[in-house]
Design a protein around this motif. Structure first.
Motif, PDB file in Angstrom:
ATOM      1  N   THR A 105      19.333 -45.495   7.829  1.00 19.42           N
ATOM      2  CA  THR A 105      17.625 -45.254   8.089  1.00 19.42           C
ATOM      3  C   THR A 105      17.290 -43.836   7.863  1.00 19.42           C
ATOM      4  N   ILE A 106      16.418 -44.040   6.599  1.00 16.45           N
ATOM      5  CA  ILE A 106      15.977 -42.749   6.034  1.00 16.45           C
ATOM      6  C   ILE A 106      14.650 -42.486   6.528  1.00 16.45           C
ATOM      7  N   VAL A 107      14.322 -41.027   6.790  1.00 14.22           N
ATOM      8  CA  VAL A 107      13.215 -40.400   7.473  1.00 14.22           C
ATOM      9  C   VAL A 107      12.905 -39.274   6.789  1.00 14.22           C
ATOM     10  N   LEU A 108      11.888 -38.781   7.000  1.00 13.69           N
ATOM     11  CA  LEU A 108      11.379 -37.473   6.752  1.00 13.69           C
ATOM     12  C   LEU A 108      11.530 -36.116   7.698  1.00 13.69           C
ATOM     13  N   ALA A 109      12.336 -35.465   7.353  1.00 13.28           N
ATOM     14  CA  ALA A 109      12.838 -34.365   8.367  1.00 13.28           C
ATOM     15  C   ALA A 109      11.631 -33.083   8.095  1.00 13.28           C
ATOM     16  N   THR A 110      11.140 -32.603   9.146  1.00 18.59           N
ATOM     17  CA  THR A 110      10.142 -31.777   9.069  1.00 18.59           C
ATOM     18  C   THR A 110      10.354 -30.515  10.349  1.00 18.59           C
ATOM     19  N   LEU A 111       9.661 -29.355  10.099  1.00 17.53           N
ATOM     20  CA  LEU A 111       9.561 -28.569  11.077  1.00 17.53           C
ATOM     21  C   LEU A 111       8.624 -29.011  12.322  1.00 17.53           C
ATOM     22  N   ALA A 112       9.218 -28.612  13.708  1.00 20.58           N
ATOM     23  CA  ALA A 112       8.554 -29.209  14.587  1.00 20.58           C
ATOM     24  C   ALA A 112       7.134 -28.611  14.949  1.00 20.58           C
ATOM     25  N   ALA A 113       7.072 -27.382  14.472  1.00 19.60           N
ATOM     26  CA  ALA A 113       5.597 -26.640  14.429  1.00 19.60           C
ATOM     27  C   ALA A 113       4.722 -27.250  13.460  1.00 19.60           C
ATOM     28  N   GLU A 114       5.139 -27.948  12.465  1.00 19.63           N
ATOM     29  CA  GLU A 114       4.305 -28.700  11.303  1.00 19.63           C
ATOM     30  C   GLU A 114       4.334 -30.136  11.268  1.00 19.63           C
ATOM     31  N   ALA A 115       4.642 -30.624  12.134  1.00 19.53           N
ATOM     32  CA  ALA A 115       5.033 -32.143  12.215  1.00 19.53           C
ATOM     33  C   ALA A 115       3.583 -32.732  12.154  1.00 19.53           C
ATOM     34  N   PHE A 116       3.897 -33.810  11.362  1.00 22.02           N
ATOM     35  CA  PHE A 116       2.531 -34.745  10.999  1.00 22.02           C
ATOM     36  C   PHE A 116       3.018 -36.180  10.976  1.00 22.02           C
ATOM     37  N   PHE A 117       1.878 -37.096  11.108  1.00 27.16           N
ATOM     38  CA  PHE A 117       2.178 -38.461  11.079  1.00 27.16           C
ATOM     39  C   PHE A 117       1.556 -38.925   9.834  1.00 27.16           C
ATOM     40  N   ILE A 118       2.148 -40.057   9.368  1.00 21.75           N
ATOM     41  CA  ILE A 118       1.738 -40.904   8.135  1.00 21.75           C
ATOM     42  C   ILE A 118       2.129 -42.341   8.656  1.00 21.75           C
ATOM     43  N   GLU A 119       1.303 -43.326   8.181  1.00 22.70           N
ATOM     44  CA  GLU A 119       1.122 -44.543   8.275  1.00 22.70           C
ATOM     45  C   GLU A 119       1.534 -45.711   7.143  1.00 22.70           C
ATOM     46  N   GLU A 120       1.472 -44.876   5.957  1.00 21.81           N
ATOM     47  CA  GLU A 120       1.999 -45.544   4.868  1.00 21.81           C
ATOM     48  C   GLU A 120       2.616 -44.615   3.810  1.00 21.81           C
ATOM     49  N   ILE A 121       3.648 -45.309   2.821  1.00 20.93           N
ATOM     50  CA  ILE A 121       4.329 -44.507   2.059  1.00 20.93           C
ATOM     51  C   ILE A 121       3.737 -43.621   1.105  1.00 20.93           C
ATOM     52  N   ASP A 122       2.521 -44.287   0.689  1.00 14.82           N
ATOM     53  CA  ASP A 122       1.652 -43.679  -0.306  1.00 14.82           C
ATOM     54  C   ASP A 122       0.841 -42.342   0.009  1.00 14.82           C
ATOM     55  N   GLU A 123       0.975 -42.148   1.370  1.00 11.07           N
ATOM     56  CA  GLU A 123       0.510 -40.870   1.999  1.00 11.07           C
ATOM     57  C   GLU A 123       1.380 -39.533   1.750  1.00 11.07           C
ATOM     58  N   LEU A 124       2.807 -39.656   1.167  1.00 11.35           N
ATOM     59  CA  LEU A 124       3.586 -38.817   1.058  1.00 11.35           C
ATOM     60  C   LEU A 124       3.051 -38.049  -0.377  1.00 11.35           C
ATOM     61  N   LYS A 125       2.459 -38.578  -1.272  1.00 16.49           N
ATOM     62  CA  LYS A 125       2.010 -37.756  -2.285  1.00 16.49           C
ATOM     63  C   LYS A 125       0.627 -36.962  -2.102  1.00 16.49           C
ATOM     64  N   LYS A 126       0.075 -37.185  -1.083  1.00 13.96           N
ATOM     65  CA  LYS A 126      -1.172 -36.733  -0.588  1.00 13.96           C
ATOM     66  C   LYS A 126      -0.857 -35.301   0.244  1.00 13.96           C
ATOM     67  N   LEU A 127       0.345 -34.997   0.606  1.00 13.85           N
ATOM     68  CA  LEU A 127       0.803 -33.664   1.448  1.00 13.85           C
ATOM     69  C   LEU A 127       0.606 -32.510   0.615  1.00 13.85           C
ATOM     70  N   ASP A 128       0.113 -31.561   1.333  1.00  9.06           N
ATOM     71  CA  ASP A 128      -0.244 -30.057   0.765  1.00  9.06           C
ATOM     72  C   ASP A 128       0.970 -29.553   0.051  1.00  9.06           C
ATOM     73  N   LYS A 129       2.280 -29.913   0.572  1.00 13.33           N
ATOM     74  CA  LYS A 129       3.284 -29.443   0.014  1.00 13.33           C
ATOM     75  C   LYS A 129       4.456 -30.497  -0.475  1.00 13.33           C
ATOM     76  N   PRO A 130       5.355 -30.398  -1.449  1.00  6.67           N
ATOM     77  CA  PRO A 130       6.112 -31.442  -1.874  1.00  6.67           C
ATOM     78  C   PRO A 130       7.114 -31.872  -0.956  1.00  6.67           C
ATOM     79  N   ILE A 131       7.814 -32.770  -1.223  1.00  8.96           N
ATOM     80  CA  ILE A 131       8.816 -33.573  -0.465  1.00  8.96           C
ATOM     81  C   ILE A 131      10.119 -33.265  -1.275  1.00  8.96           C
ATOM     82  N   ALA A 132      11.295 -32.566  -0.446  1.00  9.66           N
ATOM     83  CA  ALA A 132      12.467 -32.666  -1.163  1.00  9.66           C
ATOM     84  C   ALA A 132      13.437 -33.890  -1.196  1.00  9.66           C
ATOM     85  N   ILE A 133      13.746 -34.371  -2.183  1.00 13.18           N
ATOM     86  CA  ILE A 133      14.858 -35.479  -2.417  1.00 13.18           C
ATOM     87  C   ILE A 133      16.037 -35.020  -2.970  1.00 13.18           C
TER      88      ILE A 133
END
Length: 248
Positions: A105-133
């Protein structure tokens, strides 16, 4: 007597190499603390692999190689085995698969202090900072479609070769988070100081069964048959199930 002598030599030269098992196994560590003082690797997939290889009577050594490079080395036969591999068609051309042995099960790991919620995968490209893959990793058809349709995918998603770099970028707030197997994040957060204050985003990026992958260039059919028999014996004994429970 000569007949038995030649039969003995034939066994040494021809038959035994068919079942020789001395494997180089790819693994990527989460931090320097993931090797014990005796330089023995541990972790969920490592424990599962050791159980399979010990059952088969194999010798093995673990090598720390980034995922994308490891796929290339497996194809060339420069390493023999990889763990937690999704069974996709292009990999079947150069890999024997044994399993599946667990559900990934692949998930997104984030800092607890900057946790956020998304409901659709398309929202990943709308974040302020990139995602590491990880280069060469498979995160599901939906994510592959997202990458292909996003003209700015190189900005929204960055390929990072190691966990040390991912953790550094995350703690310095250079990335929004990184993709990882859910159970790994939870286990590391409990036992690894480097994962302190890192949490799992509840949105699931992708989930599918994963396998042990063996190079077709170096692992012959006879050895694969022995490994597969060991796998099903261990599965019937619920050995894999017991190991997985330790990491839940």
């Amino acid at each position: 007597m000569k007949f038995y002598f030649f039969l003995f030599i034939f066994n040494l030269i021809i038959i035994q190499p068919l079942f020789a098992c001395d494997l180089t196994v790819r693994y990527e560590h989460f931090s320097p603390d993931q090797k014990s003082k005796k330089l023995q690797w541990y972790g969920m997939d490592v424990d599962l692999a050791k159980t399979l290889l010990d059952k088969t009577g194999c010798r093995y050594r673990f090598v720390d190689i980034p995922w994308g490079r490891a796929i290339t080395l497996l194809k060339k036969g420069e390493i023999d085995m990889m763990l937690g591999v999704s069974k996709v068609s292009n990999r079947s051309q150069f890999s024997h698969f044994i399993g599946p042995y667990r559900q990934e099960t692949i998930v997104l790991a984030t800092l607890a202090a900057e946790a956020f919620f998304i409901e659709e995968i398309d929202e990943l490209k709308k974040l302020d900072k990139p995602i590491a893959i990880q280069r060469g990793a498979f995160y599901g058809d939906e994510f592959e479609t997202l990458l292909a349709s996003d003209p700015y995918s190189d900005i929204h998603f960055v390929n990072i070769p190691s966990y040390d770099v991912k953790l550094y970028l995350l703690r310095n707030k250079r990335i929004s988070g990184f993709f990882e197997e859910k159970s790994n994040v939870i286990f590391q957060a409990k036992h690894n100081p480097d994962f302190k204050d890192i949490v799992v985003n509840p949105f699931i990026i992708h989930s599918n069964p994963v396998y042990f992958a063996f190079s077709k260039s170096t692992v012959n059919d006879a050895l694969i048959d022995k490994l597969r028999k060991s796998f099903y014996a261990l599965k019937s004994e619920k050995m894999f199930e017991t190991i997985l429970k330790k990491y839940q």
